[in-house]
Design a protein around this motif. Structure first.
Motif, short mmCIF file in Angstrom:
data_model
loop_
_atom_site.label_atom_id
_atom_site.label_comp_id
_atom_site.label_asym_id
_atom_site.label_seq_id
_atom_site.Cartn_x
_atom_site.Cartn_y
_atom_site.Cartn_z
N SER A 98 27.41 27.53 24.00
CA SER A 98 26.82 28.88 23.94
C SER A 98 26.94 29.61 22.48
O SER A 98 27.86 29.12 21.73
CB SER A 98 27.57 29.58 24.79
N PHE A 99 26.21 30.34 22.25
CA PHE A 99 26.15 30.98 20.89
C PHE A 99 27.58 31.76 20.83
O PHE A 99 28.48 31.94 19.78
CB PHE A 99 25.13 31.97 20.77
N GLY A 100 28.06 32.28 21.94
CA GLY A 100 29.48 33.18 21.85
C GLY A 100 30.61 32.32 21.74
O GLY A 100 31.61 32.59 20.96
N ASP A 101 30.51 31.16 22.29
CA ASP A 101 31.49 30.00 21.96
C ASP A 101 31.49 29.43 20.34
O ASP A 101 32.76 29.44 19.62
CB ASP A 101 31.58 28.91 22.87
N LEU A 102 30.18 29.49 19.87
CA LEU A 102 30.36 28.87 18.48
C LEU A 102 30.82 30.13 17.65
O LEU A 102 31.58 29.88 16.75
CB LEU A 102 28.83 28.74 18.26
N ILE A 103 30.56 31.37 17.87
CA ILE A 103 31.01 32.60 17.33
C ILE A 103 32.52 32.46 17.27
O ILE A 103 33.48 32.52 16.17
CB ILE A 103 30.48 33.78 17.86
N ASP A 104 33.16 32.26 18.54
CA ASP A 104 34.64 32.23 18.63
C ASP A 104 35.42 30.81 17.73
O ASP A 104 36.28 31.16 17.21
CB ASP A 104 34.97 32.04 20.12
N LEU A 105 34.69 29.97 17.80
CA LEU A 105 35.03 28.84 17.07
C LEU A 105 34.97 28.83 15.55
O LEU A 105 36.04 28.59 14.92
CB LEU A 105 34.18 27.52 17.65
N LEU A 106 33.84 29.54 15.15
CA LEU A 106 33.83 29.62 13.64
C LEU A 106 34.82 30.88 13.28
O LEU A 106 35.33 30.77 12.24
CB LEU A 106 32.54 29.84 13.13
N LYS A 107 34.94 31.69 14.24
CA LYS A 107 35.85 32.78 13.83
C LYS A 107 37.35 32.30 13.56
O LYS A 107 38.09 32.72 12.42
CB LYS A 107 36.01 33.98 14.72
N ASN A 108 37.79 31.39 14.35
CA ASN A 108 39.03 30.62 14.41
C ASN A 108 39.14 29.69 13.16
O ASN A 108 40.01 29.84 12.32
CB ASN A 108 39.29 29.85 15.39
N VAL A 109 38.16 29.13 12.77
CA VAL A 109 38.14 28.22 11.59
C VAL A 109 38.06 28.88 10.32
O VAL A 109 38.98 28.57 9.48
CB VAL A 109 36.94 27.16 11.53
N THR A 110 37.34 29.83 10.33
CA THR A 110 37.27 30.71 8.81
C THR A 110 38.44 31.43 8.62
O THR A 110 38.95 31.51 7.51
CB THR A 110 36.03 31.48 8.84
N ASN A 111 39.07 32.01 9.70
CA ASN A 111 40.26 32.94 9.66
C ASN A 111 41.34 31.83 9.21
O ASN A 111 42.14 32.48 8.23
CB ASN A 111 40.65 33.63 10.88
N TYR A 112 41.45 30.76 9.92
CA TYR A 112 42.43 29.82 9.29
C TYR A 112 42.38 29.46 7.81
O TYR A 112 43.60 29.59 7.15
CB TYR A 112 42.47 28.53 10.32
N TRP A 113 41.34 29.08 7.39
CA TRP A 113 41.29 28.73 5.94
C TRP A 113 41.25 29.91 4.92
O TRP A 113 41.68 29.53 3.93
CB TRP A 113 39.83 27.75 5.85
N GLU A 114 40.96 31.02 5.42
CA GLU A 114 41.07 32.14 4.63
C GLU A 114 42.40 32.32 4.26
O GLU A 114 42.99 32.72 3.17
CB GLU A 114 40.70 33.27 5.08
N THR A 115 43.34 32.10 5.42
CA THR A 115 44.75 32.72 5.21
C THR A 115 45.81 31.27 4.82
O THR A 115 46.80 31.44 4.26
CB THR A 115 45.46 33.08 6.51
N ALA A 116 45.26 30.13 4.73
CA ALA A 116 45.84 28.96 4.48
C ALA A 116 45.81 28.91 2.89
O ALA A 116 44.99 29.15 2.21
CB ALA A 116 45.33 27.78 4.86
N ARG A 117 47.08 28.41 2.55
CA ARG A 117 47.35 28.14 1.05
C ARG A 117 46.61 26.72 0.61
O ARG A 117 46.48 25.93 1.33
CB ARG A 117 48.77 28.17 0.51
N HIS A 118 45.93 26.67 -0.43
CA HIS A 118 45.50 25.49 -1.04
C HIS A 118 46.02 25.03 -2.43
O HIS A 118 46.33 25.98 -3.22
CB HIS A 118 43.84 25.78 -1.47
N PRO A 119 46.18 23.85 -2.56
CA PRO A 119 46.55 23.55 -3.92
C PRO A 119 46.07 24.19 -5.34
O PRO A 119 46.66 24.26 -6.25
CB PRO A 119 46.38 22.11 -3.94
N ILE A 120 44.59 24.44 -5.04
CA ILE A 120 43.90 25.06 -6.21
C ILE A 120 43.88 26.32 -6.18
O ILE A 120 43.09 26.97 -7.02
CB ILE A 120 42.43 24.13 -6.61
N SER A 121 44.36 27.18 -5.03
CA SER A 121 44.20 28.57 -5.16
C SER A 121 45.25 29.24 -5.85
O SER A 121 46.11 28.81 -6.39
CB SER A 121 44.18 28.86 -3.60
#
Length: 139
Positions: free
Chosen positions: A116-139
């Motif tokens: 479902s589109f709603g589940d895709l939204i939830d999944l991508l929200k979790n993925v993008t929020n995680y990587w936005e807050t995660a520290r990266h070696p080159i950040s």
């Protein structure tokens, strides 16, 4: 989202690419999106751009160069490997073999495309929020 580097969507189904982009729009992700319909085109982009990439969302099964082979090439390419680009598989595959291969290649995630589109939204929200807050070696 604070990090406005592009998100690469590597997906051979144009409708799925549009759905992913719509879901990202729905959660307010403002990053530019670059859609590639196979891993080879995405690889050529990654090898020739100086622009940082925020996230790679890749299907597994695609023509020309599949997602697993693309991840393998990234791992063996010094320029690309040291960029530590988060690489997440988003696939219809639910194969244990594909999942194991993805994690053997050090993928940061493997998700089955939701029905479902709603589940895709939830999944991508979790993925993008995680990587936005995660520290990266080159950040």
């Amino acid at each position: 989202m604070k990090t406005f580097h592009p998100i690469l969507i590597i997906e051979d189904d144009a409708d799925d690419c549009e759905l992913i982009e719509s879901a990202l729009d729905s959660i307010g992700v403002k990053n530019e999106r670059k859609c590639f319909n196979n891993g080879q085109d995405a690889l050529e982009y990654l090898q020739t751009t100086d622009e940082k990439t925020f996230l790679i969302l890749s299907d597994v099964n695609m023509p020309v160069l599949n997602g697993l082979k693309l991840k393998e090439i990234i791992n063996t390419n010094d320029k690309l490997r040291t960029q530590s680009i988060p690489f997440v598989f988003l696939s219809t595959s639910n194969s244990k073999k594909d999942i194991n291969a993805a994690y053997d290649l050090l993928a940061q995630g493997f998700f089955t495309k939701p029905n479902s589109f709603g589940d895709l939204i939830d999944l991508l929200k979790n993925v993008t929020n995680y990587w936005e807050t995660a520290r990266h070696p080159i950040s």
